[in-house]
Design a protein around this motif. Structure first.
Motif, PDB file in Angstrom:
ATOM      1  N   ALA A 351       0.781  -1.419  -0.038  1.00 26.99           N
ATOM      2  CA  ALA A 351       0.093   0.347   0.014  1.00 26.99           C
ATOM      3  C   ALA A 351       1.117   1.571  -0.013  1.00 26.99           C
ATOM      4  O   ALA A 351       0.586   2.343   0.459  1.00 26.99           O
ATOM      5  CB  ALA A 351      -0.826   0.489   1.143  1.00 26.99           C
ATOM      6  N   ALA A 352       1.946   1.076   0.029  1.00 24.36           N
ATOM      7  CA  ALA A 352       3.303   2.419  -0.399  1.00 24.36           C
ATOM      8  C   ALA A 352       2.651   3.231  -1.730  1.00 24.36           C
ATOM      9  O   ALA A 352       2.667   4.478  -1.439  1.00 24.36           O
ATOM     10  CB  ALA A 352       4.478   1.981  -0.286  1.00 24.36           C
ATOM     11  N   ASP A 353       2.579   3.095  -2.100  1.00 25.56           N
ATOM     12  CA  ASP A 353       1.607   3.461  -3.545  1.00 25.56           C
ATOM     13  C   ASP A 353       0.348   4.202  -3.589  1.00 25.56           C
ATOM     14  O   ASP A 353      -0.704   3.022  -3.561  1.00 25.56           O
ATOM     15  CB  ASP A 353       1.930   3.559  -4.521  1.00 25.56           C
ATOM     16  N   SER A 354      -0.092   4.777  -2.598  1.00 23.22           N
ATOM     17  CA  SER A 354      -1.811   5.255  -2.579  1.00 23.22           C
ATOM     18  C   SER A 354      -2.068   6.479  -1.580  1.00 23.22           C
ATOM     19  O   SER A 354      -1.270   7.781  -1.206  1.00 23.22           O
ATOM     20  CB  SER A 354      -2.339   4.121  -0.892  1.00 23.22           C
ATOM     21  N   TYR A 355      -3.267   6.664  -1.821  1.00 19.23           N
ATOM     22  CA  TYR A 355      -3.980   8.274  -1.941  1.00 19.23           C
ATOM     23  C   TYR A 355      -3.521   9.159  -0.557  1.00 19.23           C
ATOM     24  O   TYR A 355      -3.135   9.535   0.601  1.00 19.23           O
ATOM     25  CB  TYR A 355      -5.282   8.332  -1.786  1.00 19.23           C
ATOM     26  N   SER A 356      -3.198   7.320   0.752  1.00 22.42           N
ATOM     27  CA  SER A 356      -3.069   7.410   1.813  1.00 22.42           C
ATOM     28  C   SER A 356      -1.554   7.955   2.132  1.00 22.42           C
ATOM     29  O   SER A 356      -1.418   9.204   3.176  1.00 22.42           O
ATOM     30  CB  SER A 356      -3.432   6.600   2.641  1.00 22.42           C
ATOM     31  N   GLU A 357      -0.775   7.464   1.445  1.00 23.00           N
ATOM     32  CA  GLU A 357       0.375   7.746   1.773  1.00 23.00           C
ATOM     33  C   GLU A 357       0.622   8.484   1.133  1.00 23.00           C
ATOM     34  O   GLU A 357       2.108   9.806   1.853  1.00 23.00           O
ATOM     35  CB  GLU A 357       1.084   6.570   1.278  1.00 23.00           C
ATOM     36  N   MET A 358       0.779   9.614  -0.269  1.00 24.92           N
ATOM     37  CA  MET A 358       0.708  10.416  -0.582  1.00 24.92           C
ATOM     38  C   MET A 358       0.489  12.052   0.346  1.00 24.92           C
ATOM     39  O   MET A 358       1.672  12.918   0.254  1.00 24.92           O
ATOM     40  CB  MET A 358       0.494  10.612  -2.233  1.00 24.92           C
ATOM     41  N   PHE A 359      -0.837  11.503   0.741  1.00 24.38           N
ATOM     42  CA  PHE A 359      -1.413  12.369   1.605  1.00 24.38           C
ATOM     43  C   PHE A 359       0.109  13.548   2.414  1.00 24.38           C
ATOM     44  O   PHE A 359       0.175  13.641   3.156  1.00 24.38           O
ATOM     45  CB  PHE A 359      -2.676  12.244   2.019  1.00 24.38           C
ATOM     46  N   GLY A 360      -0.258  11.842   3.472  1.00 22.08           N
ATOM     47  CA  GLY A 360       0.722  11.818   4.596  1.00 22.08           C
ATOM     48  C   GLY A 360       2.090  12.668   4.221  1.00 22.08           C
ATOM     49  O   GLY A 360       3.151  13.478   4.579  1.00 22.08           O
ATOM     50  N   LYS A 361       3.011  11.831   3.411  1.00 23.00           N
ATOM     51  CA  LYS A 361       4.301  12.529   2.821  1.00 23.00           C
ATOM     52  C   LYS A 361       4.375  14.115   2.489  1.00 23.00           C
ATOM     53  O   LYS A 361       4.753  15.354   2.869  1.00 23.00           O
ATOM     54  CB  LYS A 361       4.502  11.962   1.777  1.00 23.00           C
ATOM     55  N   GLU A 362       2.775  14.471   1.954  1.00 26.04           N
ATOM     56  CA  GLU A 362       2.931  15.966   1.191  1.00 26.04           C
ATOM     57  C   GLU A 362       2.369  17.008   2.510  1.00 26.04           C
ATOM     58  O   GLU A 362       3.437  17.761   2.390  1.00 26.04           O
ATOM     59  CB  GLU A 362       1.517  15.868   0.534  1.00 26.04           C
ATOM     60  N   LEU A 363       1.507  16.464   2.849  1.00 27.76           N
ATOM     61  CA  LEU A 363       1.958  16.960   4.503  1.00 27.76           C
ATOM     62  C   LEU A 363       3.209  17.036   5.944  1.00 27.76           C
ATOM     63  O   LEU A 363       3.241  18.279   5.915  1.00 27.76           O
ATOM     64  CB  LEU A 363       0.960  16.298   6.306  1.00 27.76           C
ATOM     65  N   VAL A 364       4.269  16.348   5.677  1.00 23.09           N
ATOM     66  CA  VAL A 364       5.363  16.808   6.061  1.00 23.09           C
ATOM     67  C   VAL A 364       6.004  17.386   5.575  1.00 23.09           C
ATOM     68  O   VAL A 364       6.654  18.332   6.227  1.00 23.09           O
ATOM     69  CB  VAL A 364       5.779  15.011   6.427  1.00 23.09           C
ATOM     70  N   CYS A 487      -6.582  13.273  -8.626  1.00 25.67           N
ATOM     71  CA  CYS A 487      -5.312  12.115  -9.185  1.00 25.67           C
ATOM     72  C   CYS A 487      -4.416  13.376  -7.863  1.00 25.67           C
ATOM     73  O   CYS A 487      -4.081  13.790  -7.416  1.00 25.67           O
ATOM     74  CB  CYS A 487      -4.043  12.778 -10.157  1.00 25.67           C
ATOM     75  N   TYR A 488      -2.983  12.260  -8.001  1.00 29.21           N
ATOM     76  CA  TYR A 488      -1.868  12.794  -6.767  1.00 29.21           C
ATOM     77  C   TYR A 488      -1.939  13.986  -6.694  1.00 29.21           C
ATOM     78  O   TYR A 488      -1.753  15.289  -5.827  1.00 29.21           O
ATOM     79  CB  TYR A 488      -0.466  11.980  -6.290  1.00 29.21           C
ATOM     80  N   GLU A 489      -0.505  15.051  -8.166  1.00 29.73           N
ATOM     81  CA  GLU A 489      -0.880  16.041  -8.005  1.00 29.73           C
ATOM     82  C   GLU A 489      -2.264  16.920  -7.943  1.00 29.73           C
ATOM     83  O   GLU A 489      -1.195  18.298  -6.876  1.00 29.73           O
ATOM     84  CB  GLU A 489      -0.106  16.021  -9.497  1.00 29.73           C
ATOM     85  N   GLU A 490      -3.039  16.689  -8.098  1.00 31.29           N
ATOM     86  CA  GLU A 490      -4.121  17.654  -8.196  1.00 31.29           C
ATOM     87  C   GLU A 490      -4.565  17.942  -5.991  1.00 31.29           C
ATOM     88  O   GLU A 490      -4.806  18.607  -6.260  1.00 31.29           O
ATOM     89  CB  GLU A 490      -5.328  16.851  -8.655  1.00 31.29           C
ATOM     90  N   MET A 491      -4.160  16.230  -5.777  1.00 26.41           N
ATOM     91  CA  MET A 491      -4.312  16.168  -4.254  1.00 26.41           C
ATOM     92  C   MET A 491      -3.521  17.268  -3.860  1.00 26.41           C
ATOM     93  O   MET A 491      -3.839  17.953  -2.551  1.00 26.41           O
ATOM     94  CB  MET A 491      -4.879  15.190  -3.797  1.00 26.41           C
TER      95      MET A 491
END
Length: 659
Positions: A351-364, A487-491
């Motif tokens: 699940a490393a490639d997921s919206y959840s992971e991308m959200f958490g990493k961007e917040l960091v 998509c991730y970038e839009e998020m």
């Protein structure tokens, strides 16, 4: 406090074999043992058959059940660790009580697999969490032994309290309502509301606290420390029961003395625990802690609890993941897991490639440059990707336990102090905090950002976990902005805008799983994108992951010489200026929405078109009913939102001259 939650069934069991050699050896040892066990399960046709088994046979049965659990969940995915930890408890309950006359209520419900196996669903157990199979949670329409549907945490005590009162009203003085509650559920306020009322009754109610010290997120809070101190006195019940057995064997005075001990605040317990428990203060008789993997002790304490005929609280200590080395080593990663390899414990997919992971990493990344950003979770730090934030900024990370209401109000208060709180929460669980969103965030105009994870359908967890209702209730909260990136970038764009340009409540909703995008991403924005090609009088509108399904279907139609225009919404509420005007310019408009039909954005747009005198046709495609467990692809097809379903819809539109 720990959070014996929930329902994350596509978790990561990644690298469960760190220290892999030992874990694999233990796993293989377990498998060899299981192959030699007598097949007792096939001889059990109802829970009553359990009562004829010897203690040795029961021990063998538990090993056989664990083997079946591991074998099945490795193929279907599901909640493994919690079920492995509650095997003996479930067997003991069915040996002491008489289901369905005695009613079992499973908090959250993700530890009910053994219960299902023992209540006539053995032959169908391989269909666990599959379409047209058996649910991963209790469902009364599936079996008379499932007394109440569950899927969310902290509800069981209230449910059992009501069932016990119903029994009293029906004149049933013999049977019991039994609630099995994980210690993580005790972080939820509803548990205490239930305890407060249940303890005042004189009903046949038994609450079993299945305390396994570990679940999805690390236990937090004062109650975690309290239970930890009580675990140190685990010998209490064993000592008390040993004294009672000795006294009962004493001629004449034995039974009466034992009764006095049972019905008083035990001197033995006072010596061992030094004080009364919080549960006794609520009005319960407290028994425990008990070894939750010792069938003899479990049956003894359950039989003792029945004798009181009043509310009893039993504290049972279990090991999450019991009997499967990788799950015992990393129980949080096996709380909810995808398909996995039994020998290594490795999951089939990461699940490393997921919206959840991308959200958490961007917040960091954003928090590195802004000390005002705080992250809040309600017992789902790993599931929502906030574990990255926890590692980087522990002083700005808050796991409040299974307490979504508190999380929202706490975030509002942080905002009042000038902080930028981001509460990441599953859509299904956000429903619990509607009142706090309305009163504590909106009225005061507090700037709180919600990362609404698992928006839309979630697959095999079924009705209780779909995120289809957040749009309907969030649109009723004043001064709210809702984004639905595709998509991730839009998020990432939406998160930055929500933090720094919006005021009040700003929500970003995104689905479970990974980005699957084929549309052109060169002109991403946080408002909308209008894709207009050859002349057509038909417009299809959507947002979120459905848009890509729509895009692919439209490309297929274009290859057949049939064209339509597309409108991708990113900010779905309030609708951006220009959206209504664009829709007004078409003769036929179709809105596809992965959210509840009533109260959704498609309904809002329809109202606006009506107000402006739209004279064309307007049609909405969105779910109107609860969706049972199935794959996400199947659920999208059922809703008419898969690429295939949209393509067929477009063909029908073209056949009737609307495209």
């Amino acid at each position: 406090m720990k959070n014996n939650r929930r329902s994350e069934s596509c978790g990561t069991a990644a690298e469960c074999a760190a220290g892999k050699g030992a874990a694999e050896n233990k796993t293989m040892e377990y498998m060899k043992i299981s192959e030699t066990e007598e097949h007792l399960l096939e001889r059990l046709h109802s829970p009553d058959d359990l009562k004829a088994l010897s203690p040795e046979q029961c021990t063998a049965l538990c090993a056989e059940i664990r083997s079946l659990l591991i074998e099945t969940v490795s193929k279907t995915g599901g909640h493994l660790a919690s079920n492995l930890g509650s095997v003996e408890l479930t067997v003991a309950m069915h040996r002491v009580f008489d289901s369905p006359e005695d009613k079992f209520v499973w908090d959250v419900g993700h530890q009910c697999y053994t219960h299902k196996i023992l209540t006539g669903r053995l032959e169908r157990f391989s269909t666990l969490r599959q379409e047209n199979g058996i649910s991963g949670f209790p469902k009364p329409n599936e079996s008379e032994h499932d007394s109440f549907i569950s899927g969310h945490s902290s509800t069981a005590i209230s449910v059992a309290c009501g069932i016990a009162e119903g029994m009293r009203l029906h004149g049933d003085k013999e049977h019991f309502a039994v609630a099995v509650v994980g210690d993580g559920a005790m972080t939820g306020g509803l548990s205490y509301e239930g305890l407060n009322n249940a303890g005042k009754s004189r009903n046949n109610l038994i609450v079993i606290l299945n305390d396994n010290e570990m679940s999805i997120s690390k236990n937090v809070g004062a109650l975690a420390r309290y239970l930890s101190s009580m675990r140190s006195s685990e010998g209490y019940v064993r000592t008390k029961k040993a004294v009672e057995r000795r006294l009962n064997r004493t001629a004449v005075i034995g039974p009466s003395v034992a009764k006095v001990i049972k019905n008083s605040k035990s001197v033995v317990r006072d010596v061992l625990l030094q004080s009364a428990t919080i549960f006794e203060d609520f009005g319960f008789v407290y028994l425990g802690p008990v070894d939750g993997h010792n069938l003899v002790e479990l049956e003894e304490v359950l039989l003792a609890a029945k004798e009181y005929h009043r509310p009893v609280f039993i504290h049972v200590h279990t090991v999450k993941g019991k009997g499967y080395a990788p799950a015992e080593a990393k129980p949080s990663e096996y709380h909810g897991i995808s398909k996995f390899d039994i020998e290594t414990g490795n999951p089939e997919v990461s699940a490393a490639d997921s919206y959840s992971e991308m959200f958490g990493k961007e917040l960091v990344q954003l928090a590195k440059h802004d000390p005002r950003i705080c992250a809040v979770t309600a017992a789902m730090g790993g599931g929502t990707g906030l574990h990255h934030f926890a590692r980087e900024f522990p002083n700005r990370y808050y796991d409040v336990g299974i307490a979504e209401q508190h999380a929202v109000t706490f975030s509002a208060a942080l905002a009042s102090m000038g902080e930028l709180p981001v509460f990441a929460v599953y859509s299904s669980f956000l429903q619990r905090a509607y009142d706090q969103l309305m009163h504590d965030v909106a009225i005061g105009g507090m700037h709180v950002v919600l990362g609404i994870d698992r928006a839309g359908v979630v697959g095999e967890d079924g009705e209780t976990h779909h995120g289809l209702y957040d749009v309907s209730f969030l649109c009723t909260v004043p001064n709210t902005v809702i984004y639905a990136p595709a998509c991730y970038e839009e998020m990432r764009l939406c998160l930055r805008r929500a933090l720094y340009r919006d005021k009040g409540l700003a929500c970003i909703r995104y689905p479970r799983g990974s980005e699957k995008v084929s549309f052109d991403k060169t002109a991403l924005n946080t408002e909308y994108t209008h894709v207009s090609g050859r002349k057509t009088d038909t417009l299809y509108i959507s947002y979120g992951r459905v848009y890509d399904h729509l895009y692919r279907a439209s490309r297929r139609m274009a290859e057949e010489g049939v064209f339509c225009d597309l409108l991708k919404l990113t900010r779905i509420f309030p609708l951006a200026e220009g959206v209504v005007e664009i829709a007004m310019s078409y003769a036929h408009v179709v809105f596809l929405e992965e959210a509840y039909y009533y109260g959704g954005i498609s309904q809002l747009l329809g109202d606006l078109l009506l107000e402006r005198g739209f004279r064309g046709t307007y049609r909405r495609v969105a779910p109107k009913a609860y969706l049972p467990q199935a794959s996400t692809d199947s659920q999208m097809e059922t809703m008419g939102l898969s690429e295939h379903a949209i393509y067929q819809d477009m063909q029908q539109e073209a056949k009737h001259g609307k495209a």
